[in-house]
Design a protein around this motif. Structure first.
Motif, PDB file in Angstrom:
ATOM      1  N   ALA A 245      40.101  20.208  76.288  1.00  0.00           N
ATOM      2  CA  ALA A 245      38.877  20.606  75.597  1.00  0.00           C
ATOM      3  C   ALA A 245      38.795  22.120  75.462  1.00  0.00           C
ATOM      4  CB  ALA A 245      37.655  20.068  76.340  1.00  0.00           C
ATOM      5  N   ASP A 246      39.136  22.838  76.527  1.00  0.00           N
ATOM      6  CA  ASP A 246      39.104  24.304  76.476  1.00  0.00           C
ATOM      7  C   ASP A 246      40.091  24.833  75.444  1.00  0.00           C
ATOM      8  OD1 ASP A 246      37.207  24.322  78.475  1.00  0.00           O
ATOM      9  OD2 ASP A 246      38.657  24.656  80.098  1.00  0.00           O
ATOM     10  N   ALA A 247      41.272  24.220  75.395  1.00  0.00           N
ATOM     11  CA  ALA A 247      42.288  24.657  74.432  1.00  0.00           C
ATOM     12  C   ALA A 247      41.793  24.498  73.001  1.00  0.00           C
ATOM     13  CB  ALA A 247      43.575  23.861  74.647  1.00  0.00           C
ATOM     14  N   LEU A 248      41.165  23.367  72.718  1.00  0.00           N
ATOM     15  CA  LEU A 248      40.668  23.118  71.368  1.00  0.00           C
ATOM     16  C   LEU A 248      39.525  24.050  70.999  1.00  0.00           C
ATOM     17  CD1 LEU A 248      40.748  19.249  70.967  1.00  0.00           C
ATOM     18  CD2 LEU A 248      42.067  20.939  69.698  1.00  0.00           C
ATOM     19  N   LEU A 249      38.592  24.219  71.914  1.00  0.00           N
ATOM     20  CA  LEU A 249      37.443  25.078  71.633  1.00  0.00           C
ATOM     21  C   LEU A 249      37.882  26.520  71.403  1.00  0.00           C
ATOM     22  CD1 LEU A 249      34.852  23.640  74.178  1.00  0.00           C
ATOM     23  CD2 LEU A 249      34.901  23.311  71.708  1.00  0.00           C
ATOM     24  N   SER A 250      38.862  26.965  72.178  1.00  0.00           N
ATOM     25  CA  SER A 250      39.372  28.324  71.993  1.00  0.00           C
ATOM     26  C   SER A 250      40.078  28.472  70.650  1.00  0.00           C
ATOM     27  CB  SER A 250      40.330  28.668  73.134  1.00  0.00           C
ATOM     28  OG  SER A 250      40.882  29.960  72.956  1.00  0.00           O
ATOM     29  N   ALA A 251      40.875  27.471  70.282  1.00  0.00           N
ATOM     30  CA  ALA A 251      41.602  27.532  69.012  1.00  0.00           C
ATOM     31  C   ALA A 251      40.661  27.492  67.814  1.00  0.00           C
ATOM     32  CB  ALA A 251      42.598  26.376  68.927  1.00  0.00           C
ATOM     33  N   ALA A 252      39.488  26.874  67.998  1.00  0.00           N
ATOM     34  CA  ALA A 252      38.548  26.697  66.889  1.00  0.00           C
ATOM     35  C   ALA A 252      37.504  27.803  66.798  1.00  0.00           C
ATOM     36  CB  ALA A 252      37.840  25.352  67.023  1.00  0.00           C
ATOM     37  N   THR A 253      37.691  28.869  67.550  1.00  0.00           N
ATOM     38  CA  THR A 253      36.692  29.946  67.563  1.00  0.00           C
ATOM     39  C   THR A 253      36.348  30.433  66.160  1.00  0.00           C
ATOM     40  OG1 THR A 253      37.394  30.689  69.758  1.00  0.00           O
ATOM     41  CG2 THR A 253      36.208  32.269  68.398  1.00  0.00           C
ATOM     42  N   ASP A 254      37.358  30.591  65.311  1.00  0.00           N
ATOM     43  CA  ASP A 254      37.102  31.064  63.946  1.00  0.00           C
ATOM     44  C   ASP A 254      37.487  30.023  62.901  1.00  0.00           C
ATOM     45  OD1 ASP A 254      39.820  31.133  64.294  1.00  0.00           O
ATOM     46  OD2 ASP A 254      40.106  33.113  63.370  1.00  0.00           O
ATOM     47  N   ALA A 255      37.454  28.746  63.281  1.00  0.00           N
ATOM     48  CA  ALA A 255      37.839  27.683  62.352  1.00  0.00           C
ATOM     49  C   ALA A 255      36.646  27.216  61.516  1.00  0.00           C
ATOM     50  CB  ALA A 255      38.428  26.499  63.118  1.00  0.00           C
ATOM     51  N   ASP A 256      36.956  26.575  60.398  1.00  0.00           N
ATOM     52  CA  ASP A 256      35.915  25.960  59.571  1.00  0.00           C
ATOM     53  C   ASP A 256      35.584  24.556  60.059  1.00  0.00           C
ATOM     54  OD1 ASP A 256      35.849  28.161  57.878  1.00  0.00           O
ATOM     55  OD2 ASP A 256      37.363  27.322  56.534  1.00  0.00           O
ATOM     56  N   LEU A 257      36.546  23.916  60.720  1.00  0.00           N
ATOM     57  CA  LEU A 257      36.388  22.529  61.122  1.00  0.00           C
ATOM     58  C   LEU A 257      37.314  22.258  62.302  1.00  0.00           C
ATOM     59  CD1 LEU A 257      34.687  20.190  59.856  1.00  0.00           C
ATOM     60  CD2 LEU A 257      36.770  19.461  58.668  1.00  0.00           C
ATOM     61  N   LEU A 258      36.821  21.456  63.252  1.00  0.00           N
ATOM     62  CA  LEU A 258      37.616  21.027  64.400  1.00  0.00           C
ATOM     63  C   LEU A 258      37.668  19.501  64.390  1.00  0.00           C
ATOM     64  CD1 LEU A 258      39.078  21.373  67.090  1.00  0.00           C
ATOM     65  CD2 LEU A 258      36.861  21.714  68.191  1.00  0.00           C
ATOM     66  N   VAL A 259      38.875  18.934  64.410  1.00  0.00           N
ATOM     67  CA  VAL A 259      39.055  17.489  64.280  1.00  0.00           C
ATOM     68  C   VAL A 259      39.746  16.940  65.522  1.00  0.00           C
ATOM     69  CG1 VAL A 259      39.981  15.639  62.839  1.00  0.00           C
ATOM     70  CG2 VAL A 259      39.324  17.823  61.790  1.00  0.00           C
ATOM     71  N   VAL A 260      39.182  15.877  66.101  1.00  0.00           N
ATOM     72  CA  VAL A 260      39.805  15.196  67.232  1.00  0.00           C
ATOM     73  C   VAL A 260      39.703  13.696  67.026  1.00  0.00           C
ATOM     74  CG1 VAL A 260      39.313  17.033  68.894  1.00  0.00           C
ATOM     75  CG2 VAL A 260      37.663  15.189  68.579  1.00  0.00           C
ATOM     76  N   GLY A 261      40.568  12.968  67.713  1.00  0.00           N
ATOM     77  CA  GLY A 261      40.454  11.523  67.712  1.00  0.00           C
ATOM     78  C   GLY A 261      39.407  11.085  68.718  1.00  0.00           C
ATOM     79  N   SER A 262      38.934   9.869  68.565  1.00  0.00           N
ATOM     80  CA  SER A 262      37.895   9.374  69.469  1.00  0.00           C
ATOM     81  C   SER A 262      38.451   9.021  70.836  1.00  0.00           C
ATOM     82  CB  SER A 262      37.214   8.137  68.865  1.00  0.00           C
ATOM     83  OG  SER A 262      38.168   7.119  68.615  1.00  0.00           O
ATOM     84  N   ARG A 263      39.759   8.771  70.896  1.00  0.00           N
ATOM     85  CA  ARG A 263      40.407   8.486  72.183  1.00  0.00           C
ATOM     86  C   ARG A 263      41.877   8.818  72.052  1.00  0.00           C
ATOM     87  NH1 ARG A 263      39.375   3.730  69.689  1.00  0.00           N
ATOM     88  NH2 ARG A 263      37.403   3.526  70.759  1.00  0.00           N
ATOM     89  N   GLY A 264      42.546   8.961  73.187  1.00  0.00           N
ATOM     90  CA  GLY A 264      43.970   9.293  73.164  1.00  0.00           C
ATOM     91  C   GLY A 264      44.709   8.549  74.245  1.00  0.00           C
ATOM     92  N   ARG A 265      45.880   9.033  74.566  1.00  0.00           N
ATOM     93  CA  ARG A 265      46.729   8.260  75.456  1.00  0.00           C
ATOM     94  C   ARG A 265      46.540   8.598  76.922  1.00  0.00           C
ATOM     95  NH1 ARG A 265      52.600  10.997  74.163  1.00  0.00           N
ATOM     96  NH2 ARG A 265      52.233  12.974  75.205  1.00  0.00           N
ATOM     97  N   GLY A 266      45.813   9.687  77.225  1.00  0.00           N
ATOM     98  CA  GLY A 266      45.609  10.062  78.614  1.00  0.00           C
ATOM     99  C   GLY A 266      46.822  10.763  79.169  1.00  0.00           C
ATOM    100  N   ALA A 267      46.993  10.719  80.487  1.00  0.00           N
ATOM    101  CA  ALA A 267      48.079  11.367  81.206  1.00  0.00           C
ATOM    102  C   ALA A 267      47.987  12.880  81.073  1.00  0.00           C
ATOM    103  CB  ALA A 267      49.432  10.849  80.730  1.00  0.00           C
TER     104      ALA A 267
END
Length: 291
Positions: free
Chosen positions: A238-260
């Motif tokens: 989550a931190d990685a995504l939020l940091s990458a999206a600091t100056d983004a127009d849109l942030l896209v994630v899936g509703s679930r993933g594989r874990g691990a």
């Protein structure tokens, strides 16, 4: 950027929740822009319900449906009333806000909500409502926060799961329509747990980079994959995504993933991202994978 044929045309209308709050106005503006971009119909929805009261005279003397309809009409006109605005199908529905939205979006291509809204009778976009919608929707959900300056970047989280690949295809189609660039992010952490033997020499970054590249190529094809910026980050997903999206127009994630250790799209991560993203956040649900 071309994308697989299955994602060329969105299915169903863009549905947006409205309650008259500034947040819902932002959501309505974003939804209208998206509908123009994709050619989908725009449906604006407001809910109403009778208050819990023993005062029958108060209940009988109020036109709750009429008040809700007026609030919706006023919001649509004041928010989208300028030249070039397209038609808006308006729905006034009695019921609990979250259920009303989920029912309205049953056959939608996209469901759009604000990050917060009014409470009370017509409150449609309370945090608890948007969280419930994120958990149970059968189509992609956008939680809108206003982004005033466009940067032409769409950030998408990828962990190799089928759901993250679907999210990536959605982001790629959106990028093609809007003329944006796609920035795919993979995150890794050394796994920690009771009784787990950690191999410090393991190439966690290399493994994640390989997973990311394979997922991008598998989702978009080798040729289109070359146009995607790929980044591997050490840290909490989550931190990685939020940091990458600091100056983004849109942030896209899936509703679930594989874990691990490389899991980037766990439910808890998508909820955290939707709650704290500095820009509009898309949580991608695929109807075919919904139980």
């Amino acid at each position: 950027m071309s994308v697989p044929t299955v994602d060329e045309q969105p299915v169903g209308p863009v549905v947006v929740g409205v309650d008259g709050s500034p947040s819902s106005q932002q959501a309505l503006r974003w939804a209208a822009g998206q509908a123009r971009l994709t050619g989908q119909e725009l449906h604006a929805v407001i809910s109403f319900g009778l208050p819990l009261s023993r005062d029958a005279a108060v209940i009988g003397g109020s036109d709750w449906r009429g008040d809700a309809a007026e609030a919706l009409r006023t919001t649509v006109e004041s928010t989208l009333g300028g030249p070039g605005s397209g038609p808006v199908v308006q729905h006034v529905v009695e019921g609990r806000p979250a259920k009303v939205l989920l029912d309205a979006a049953r056959d939608a291509g996209l469901l759009v909500v604000g990050s917060r809204g009014h409470g009370g009778v017509t409150g449609l976009l309370l945090g608890s409502v948007s969280e419930h919608v994120l958990a149970h929707a059968t189509c992609p959900v956008v939680v809108v926060r206003e982004r005033r300056t466009a940067t032409g970047r769409i950030v998408v989280g990828v962990d190799g799961s089928h759901e993250s690949q679907r999210a990536l295809r959605w982001a790629a189609r959106q990028a093609r329509l809007s003329g944006s660039a796609v920035h795919a992010v993979g995150a890794w952490r050394v796994p920690l747990g009771s009784g787990l033997t950690v191999r410090p020499e393991a190439d966690w970054a290399g493994h994640t980079s390989h997973t990311l590249a394979a997922a991008v190529a598998g989702a978009l094809g080798e040729e289109d994959a070359t146009g995607v910026v790929q980044e591997v980050v050490e840290g909490h997903p989550a931190d990685a995504l939020l940091s990458a999206a600091t100056d983004a127009d849109l942030l896209v994630v899936g509703s679930r993933g594989r874990g691990a250790f490389a899991g980037l799209l766990l439910g808890s991560v998508s909820r955290h991202v939707a709650a704290h993203a500095p820009c509009p956040a898309v949580v991608h649900h695929d109807r075919s994978s919904t139980p």
